[in-house]
Design an enzyme around this catalytic site. Sequence first.
Site, PDB file in Angstrom:
ATOM      1  N   ASP A  48      -1.209   7.764  -8.438  1.00  0.00           N
ATOM      2  CA  ASP A  48      -0.948   6.320  -8.460  1.00  0.00           C
ATOM      3  C   ASP A  48      -0.525   5.924  -9.883  1.00  0.00           C
ATOM      4  O   ASP A  48      -1.104   6.378 -10.869  1.00  0.00           O
ATOM      5  CB  ASP A  48      -2.205   5.553  -8.038  1.00  0.00           C
ATOM      6  CG  ASP A  48      -1.907   4.114  -7.688  1.00  0.00           C
ATOM      7  OD1 ASP A  48      -2.073   3.738  -6.511  1.00  0.00           O
ATOM      8  OD2 ASP A  48      -1.510   3.338  -8.598  1.00  0.00           O
ATOM      9  N   GLY A  60      -4.895  -6.295   0.637  1.00  0.00           N
ATOM     10  CA  GLY A  60      -4.168  -6.067  -0.612  1.00  0.00           C
ATOM     11  C   GLY A  60      -3.050  -5.060  -0.518  1.00  0.00           C
ATOM     12  O   GLY A  60      -2.644  -4.490  -1.538  1.00  0.00           O
ATOM     13  N   GLN A  61      -2.532  -4.835   0.694  1.00  0.00           N
ATOM     14  CA  GLN A  61      -1.417  -3.892   0.804  1.00  0.00           C
ATOM     15  C   GLN A  61      -0.189  -4.466   0.106  1.00  0.00           C
ATOM     16  O   GLN A  61       0.221  -5.602   0.370  1.00  0.00           O
ATOM     17  CB  GLN A  61      -1.094  -3.597   2.269  1.00  0.00           C
ATOM     18  CG  GLN A  61      -0.002  -2.531   2.420  1.00  0.00           C
ATOM     19  CD  GLN A  61       0.313  -2.177   3.877  1.00  0.00           C
ATOM     20  OE1 GLN A  61      -0.177  -2.822   4.802  1.00  0.00           O
ATOM     21  NE2 GLN A  61       1.134  -1.170   4.052  1.00  0.00           N
ATOM     22  N   HIS A 105       0.015   4.768   3.273  1.00  0.00           N
ATOM     23  CA  HIS A 105      -0.487   5.645   2.209  1.00  0.00           C
ATOM     24  C   HIS A 105      -2.004   5.639   2.225  1.00  0.00           C
ATOM     25  O   HIS A 105      -2.628   4.617   2.485  1.00  0.00           O
ATOM     26  CB  HIS A 105       0.039   5.235   0.835  1.00  0.00           C
ATOM     27  CG  HIS A 105      -0.133   3.783   0.497  1.00  0.00           C
ATOM     28  ND1 HIS A 105       0.686   2.810   1.011  1.00  0.00           N
ATOM     29  CD2 HIS A 105      -1.027   3.151  -0.297  1.00  0.00           C
ATOM     30  CE1 HIS A 105       0.314   1.619   0.550  1.00  0.00           C
ATOM     31  NE2 HIS A 105      -0.734   1.797  -0.244  1.00  0.00           N
ATOM     32  N   LEU A 106      -2.568   6.802   1.951  1.00  0.00           N
ATOM     33  CA  LEU A 106      -4.004   6.929   1.754  1.00  0.00           C
ATOM     34  C   LEU A 106      -4.263   6.960   0.261  1.00  0.00           C
ATOM     35  O   LEU A 106      -3.654   7.759  -0.467  1.00  0.00           O
ATOM     36  CB  LEU A 106      -4.526   8.234   2.379  1.00  0.00           C
ATOM     37  CG  LEU A 106      -4.278   8.451   3.876  1.00  0.00           C
ATOM     38  CD1 LEU A 106      -4.904   9.774   4.314  1.00  0.00           C
ATOM     39  CD2 LEU A 106      -4.829   7.295   4.701  1.00  0.00           C
TER      40      LEU A 106
END
Length: 124
Positions: A32, A95-96, A102-103
Amino acid sequence: MIDPDCLFCKIVAGDIPADTVLETDDVLVFRDIAPQAPVHLLAVPKRHIPSIAEVGPEDHGLLGALVQAANDAAGAFGLEDRGYRIASNVGDEAGQTVFHLHLHIMGGAPLGALAVTDLQDRTP
Ligand code: 5GP
Ligand code: ZN
């Protein structure tokens, strides 16, 4: 399927660079860009699916491969015994921000509460 306007599709295609930690035929795992834990990885299917809420029977194999890759990546970072969190946000209140399934794989320190702890006056 690739969505030309999707950030993670562009990462899968190699058009935007990412720090890849694991790749299989169907899944990419990369760091990330704004980590919220000492280890913060994202596992994405190479095929565009907007969120984990939009999987169908045809995706069951892919979801298994995605979870397997997430666990393998966590193991590669030594989290197998320490513990880690796998989470996937769906929609606004979760909060996407990137609408390609995605994980989040997070670990490397005690992670604390999963969600809001103050539930007073928050009845749905
Ligand atoms: P969401 O908020 O949709 O659950 O998670 C999206 C994640 O993607 C966020 O944690 C954010 O930091 C990460 N992210 C956003 N843009 C990029 C990028 O360009 N590269 C990488 N590696 N991660 C990104
Ligand atoms: Zn996509």
